[in-house]
Motif scaffolding. Structure first.
Motif, PDB file in Angstrom:
ATOM      1  N   VAL A 137     -20.926  67.735 -41.983  1.00 43.55           N
ATOM      2  CA  VAL A 137     -21.167  67.923 -40.556  1.00 43.55           C
ATOM      3  C   VAL A 137     -21.219  66.545 -39.903  1.00 43.55           C
ATOM      4  CG1 VAL A 137     -22.813  68.782 -38.847  1.00 43.55           C
ATOM      5  CG2 VAL A 137     -22.483  70.026 -40.998  1.00 43.55           C
ATOM      6  N   THR A 138     -20.590  66.394 -38.751  1.00 46.06           N
ATOM      7  CA  THR A 138     -20.603  65.123 -38.032  1.00 46.06           C
ATOM      8  C   THR A 138     -21.241  65.310 -36.669  1.00 46.06           C
ATOM      9  OG1 THR A 138     -18.621  64.349 -39.180  1.00 46.06           O
ATOM     10  CG2 THR A 138     -19.176  63.252 -37.108  1.00 46.06           C
ATOM     11  N   ILE A 139     -22.140  64.393 -36.352  1.00 45.61           N
ATOM     12  CA  ILE A 139     -22.776  64.333 -35.030  1.00 45.61           C
ATOM     13  C   ILE A 139     -22.599  62.918 -34.516  1.00 45.61           C
ATOM     14  CG2 ILE A 139     -24.430  66.188 -35.482  1.00 45.61           C
ATOM     15  CD1 ILE A 139     -26.517  63.949 -36.063  1.00 45.61           C
ATOM     16  N   GLU A 140     -22.742  62.728 -33.213  1.00 47.27           N
ATOM     17  CA  GLU A 140     -22.586  61.375 -32.682  1.00 47.27           C
ATOM     18  C   GLU A 140     -23.226  61.235 -31.321  1.00 47.27           C
ATOM     19  OE1 GLU A 140     -18.409  60.472 -31.069  1.00 47.27           O
ATOM     20  OE2 GLU A 140     -18.049  61.953 -32.653  1.00 47.27           O
ATOM     21  N   THR A 141     -23.409  59.972 -30.959  1.00 49.33           N
ATOM     22  CA  THR A 141     -23.899  59.624 -29.629  1.00 49.33           C
ATOM     23  C   THR A 141     -23.448  58.211 -29.314  1.00 49.33           C
ATOM     24  OG1 THR A 141     -25.830  59.689 -28.163  1.00 49.33           O
ATOM     25  CG2 THR A 141     -26.132  58.614 -30.297  1.00 49.33           C
ATOM     26  N   THR A 142     -23.490  57.859 -28.046  1.00 48.29           N
ATOM     27  CA  THR A 142     -23.268  56.471 -27.652  1.00 48.29           C
ATOM     28  C   THR A 142     -24.556  55.963 -27.023  1.00 48.29           C
ATOM     29  OG1 THR A 142     -20.900  56.794 -27.318  1.00 48.29           O
ATOM     30  CG2 THR A 142     -21.914  54.890 -26.221  1.00 48.29           C
ATOM     31  N   VAL A 143     -25.079  54.894 -27.593  1.00 54.22           N
ATOM     32  CA  VAL A 143     -26.324  54.292 -27.123  1.00 54.22           C
ATOM     33  C   VAL A 143     -25.953  53.140 -26.195  1.00 54.22           C
ATOM     34  CG1 VAL A 143     -28.469  53.172 -27.826  1.00 54.22           C
ATOM     35  CG2 VAL A 143     -27.408  54.888 -29.320  1.00 54.22           C
ATOM     36  N   ASN A 144     -26.550  53.121 -25.024  1.00 53.89           N
ATOM     37  CA  ASN A 144     -26.280  52.069 -24.052  1.00 53.89           C
ATOM     38  C   ASN A 144     -27.116  50.838 -24.386  1.00 53.89           C
ATOM     39  OD1 ASN A 144     -24.409  53.617 -22.463  1.00 53.89           O
ATOM     40  ND2 ASN A 144     -26.171  54.795 -21.782  1.00 53.89           N
ATOM     41  N   ALA A 145     -26.747  50.202 -25.487  1.00 55.79           N
ATOM     42  CA  ALA A 145     -27.415  48.998 -25.970  1.00 55.79           C
ATOM     43  C   ALA A 145     -26.456  48.284 -26.913  1.00 55.79           C
ATOM     44  CB  ALA A 145     -28.711  49.354 -26.711  1.00 55.79           C
ATOM     45  N   PRO A 146     -26.583  46.960 -27.019  1.00 56.11           N
ATOM     46  CA  PRO A 146     -25.711  46.222 -27.937  1.00 56.11           C
ATOM     47  C   PRO A 146     -25.988  46.595 -29.392  1.00 56.11           C
ATOM     48  CG  PRO A 146     -27.298  44.741 -26.880  1.00 56.11           C
ATOM     49  CD  PRO A 146     -27.489  46.093 -26.275  1.00 56.11           C
ATOM     50  N   ILE A 147     -24.977  46.419 -30.225  1.00 56.46           N
ATOM     51  CA  ILE A 147     -25.064  46.841 -31.611  1.00 56.46           C
ATOM     52  C   ILE A 147     -26.234  46.195 -32.354  1.00 56.46           C
ATOM     53  CG2 ILE A 147     -23.446  45.131 -32.555  1.00 56.46           C
ATOM     54  CD1 ILE A 147     -22.296  47.611 -34.223  1.00 56.46           C
ATOM     55  N   GLU A 148     -26.577  44.965 -32.026  1.00 56.20           N
ATOM     56  CA  GLU A 148     -27.698  44.285 -32.696  1.00 56.20           C
ATOM     57  C   GLU A 148     -29.003  45.046 -32.468  1.00 56.20           C
ATOM     58  OE1 GLU A 148     -24.462  41.512 -31.672  1.00 56.20           O
ATOM     59  OE2 GLU A 148     -25.723  42.756 -30.376  1.00 56.20           O
ATOM     60  N   LYS A 149     -29.227  45.501 -31.254  1.00 50.73           N
ATOM     61  CA  LYS A 149     -30.444  46.254 -30.921  1.00 50.73           C
ATOM     62  C   LYS A 149     -30.421  47.643 -31.543  1.00 50.73           C
ATOM     63  CE  LYS A 149     -32.303  43.077 -28.365  1.00 50.73           C
ATOM     64  NZ  LYS A 149     -33.491  42.365 -28.820  1.00 50.73           N
ATOM     65  N   VAL A 150     -29.267  48.269 -31.544  1.00 52.07           N
ATOM     66  CA  VAL A 150     -29.132  49.599 -32.141  1.00 52.07           C
ATOM     67  C   VAL A 150     -29.425  49.517 -33.642  1.00 52.07           C
ATOM     68  CG1 VAL A 150     -27.467  51.428 -32.677  1.00 52.07           C
ATOM     69  CG2 VAL A 150     -27.558  50.446 -30.370  1.00 52.07           C
ATOM     70  N   TRP A 151     -28.870  48.522 -34.301  1.00 51.63           N
ATOM     71  CA  TRP A 151     -29.086  48.334 -35.741  1.00 51.63           C
ATOM     72  C   TRP A 151     -30.570  48.132 -36.042  1.00 51.63           C
ATOM     73  CZ3 TRP A 151     -25.885  49.044 -39.757  1.00 51.63           C
ATOM     74  CH2 TRP A 151     -26.233  48.517 -41.000  1.00 51.63           C
ATOM     75  N   GLU A 152     -31.212  47.283 -35.251  1.00 49.73           N
ATOM     76  CA  GLU A 152     -32.644  47.021 -35.434  1.00 49.73           C
ATOM     77  C   GLU A 152     -33.467  48.291 -35.248  1.00 49.73           C
ATOM     78  OE1 GLU A 152     -36.190  44.680 -33.061  1.00 49.73           O
ATOM     79  OE2 GLU A 152     -34.188  43.839 -32.973  1.00 49.73           O
ATOM     80  N   SER A 153     -33.174  49.038 -34.196  1.00 48.41           N
ATOM     81  CA  SER A 153     -33.917  50.264 -33.913  1.00 48.41           C
ATOM     82  C   SER A 153     -33.720  51.304 -35.013  1.00 48.41           C
ATOM     83  CB  SER A 153     -33.474  50.836 -32.563  1.00 48.41           C
ATOM     84  OG  SER A 153     -34.225  51.953 -32.205  1.00 48.41           O
ATOM     85  N   TRP A 154     -32.522  51.375 -35.561  1.00 44.59           N
ATOM     86  CA  TRP A 154     -32.218  52.359 -36.608  1.00 44.59           C
ATOM     87  C   TRP A 154     -32.933  52.041 -37.916  1.00 44.59           C
ATOM     88  CZ3 TRP A 154     -29.491  56.819 -36.104  1.00 44.59           C
ATOM     89  CH2 TRP A 154     -29.215  57.517 -37.274  1.00 44.59           C
ATOM     90  N   ASN A 155     -33.125  50.751 -38.206  1.00 45.72           N
ATOM     91  CA  ASN A 155     -33.521  50.341 -39.546  1.00 45.72           C
ATOM     92  C   ASN A 155     -34.931  49.806 -39.729  1.00 45.72           C
ATOM     93  OD1 ASN A 155     -31.048  50.861 -41.089  1.00 45.72           O
ATOM     94  ND2 ASN A 155     -30.170  49.462 -39.590  1.00 45.72           N
ATOM     95  N   LYS A 156     -35.592  49.364 -38.690  1.00 49.92           N
ATOM     96  CA  LYS A 156     -36.940  48.813 -38.862  1.00 49.92           C
ATOM     97  C   LYS A 156     -37.983  49.933 -38.826  1.00 49.92           C
ATOM     98  CE  LYS A 156     -36.282  44.088 -37.619  1.00 49.92           C
ATOM     99  NZ  LYS A 156     -36.867  42.930 -36.980  1.00 49.92           N
TER     100      LYS A 156
END
Length: 142
Positions: free
Chosen positions: A9-28
């Motif tokens: 199953v695939t889901i997705e979204t576009t986050v209105n933030a730069p990839i560095e911030k998205v990566w940090e939010s996903w992983n910390k």
């Protein structure tokens, strides 16, 4: 648990933030505990994340009324900084998350093997709700 007909199953979204911030939010872990829930009557009480190949992660999701909780955990099979995370859950199902920078935003595409206990559409809805919470939290806080 088995996967259902080996159909991912695939889901997705576009986050209105730069990839560095998205990566940090996903992983910390300090961020994960703020967004990793499918509805407002649930929350994540614990998160630990060793983000590297063969590293482990664990989050504890719980109903706010204390009636139910469960651990969501797995082992990373691939980590490419700000691009890809792949892991295998404790029950053997696989998940892949791609992060694609598109200017000021970041597309997050998550593909997972569903389990065989609950209907696939229910699982899709739950995982999408968590991804939507991630988008909302990341855009508001980073």
């Amino acid at each position: 648990m088995e996967t259902v007909n080996n159909t991912s199953v695939t889901i997705e979204t576009t986050v209105n933030a730069p990839i560095e911030k998205v990566w940090e939010s996903w992983n910390k872990p300090e961020h994960i505990t703020k967004w990793s829930h499918a509805s407002d009557d649930w929350h994540t009480t614990y998160a630990d994340n060793d983000l590297r190949k063969d590293g482990k992660f664990k989050t504890t999701m719980a109903a706010k009324d204390g009636s139910l909780s469960f651990d969501f955990e797995g082992v990373y099979t691939s980590v490419i900084e700000q691009e890809l995370i792949a892991y295998t859950m404790g029950d053997g199902r696989k998940v892949k998350i791609s992060f694609v920078s598109n200017g000021d935003g970041t597309q997050v595409i998550e593909t997972f093997d569903p389990e065989s206990t609950n209907p696939v559409e229910m699982q899709r809805g739950g995982w999408q709700a968590i991804l939507d919470n991630f988008k909302k939290y990341t855009e508001a806080n980073l």
